[in-house]
Design a protein around this motif. Structure first.
Motif: not given
Length: 66
Positions: A10-16, A52-66
């Motif tokens: 679901i999430y690329s290594d680069d996004t993580i 912090t974890i929830n915000e981290f996951e939201n940030y990942m979603i935003g990066l992956e979708n951009s």
């Protein structure tokens, strides 16, 4: 300390890695890449650990979708 498992399909290594870098000021974060998932460990969170974890996951979603 909390651990979160993120599916690498679901999430690329680069996004993580980018998200860990962005959150470097908010927590001590390490990642262990495994075959199908990445195990992310959060320590010494500046703010509430769960938030912090929830915000981290939201940030990942935003990066992956951009």
């Amino acid at each position: 300390m909390k651990k979160v498992n993120i599916k690498r399909e679901i999430y690329s290594d680069d996004t993580i890695k980018q998200t860990i870098k962005a959150y470097n000021d908010f927590a001590s974060i390490t990642v262990k890449f495994e075959d199908k998932q990445a195990e992310i460990t959060f320590c010494k969170c500046k703010y509430d650990e769960t938030q912090t974890i929830n915000e981290f996951e939201n940030y990942m979603i935003g990066l992956e979708n951009s």
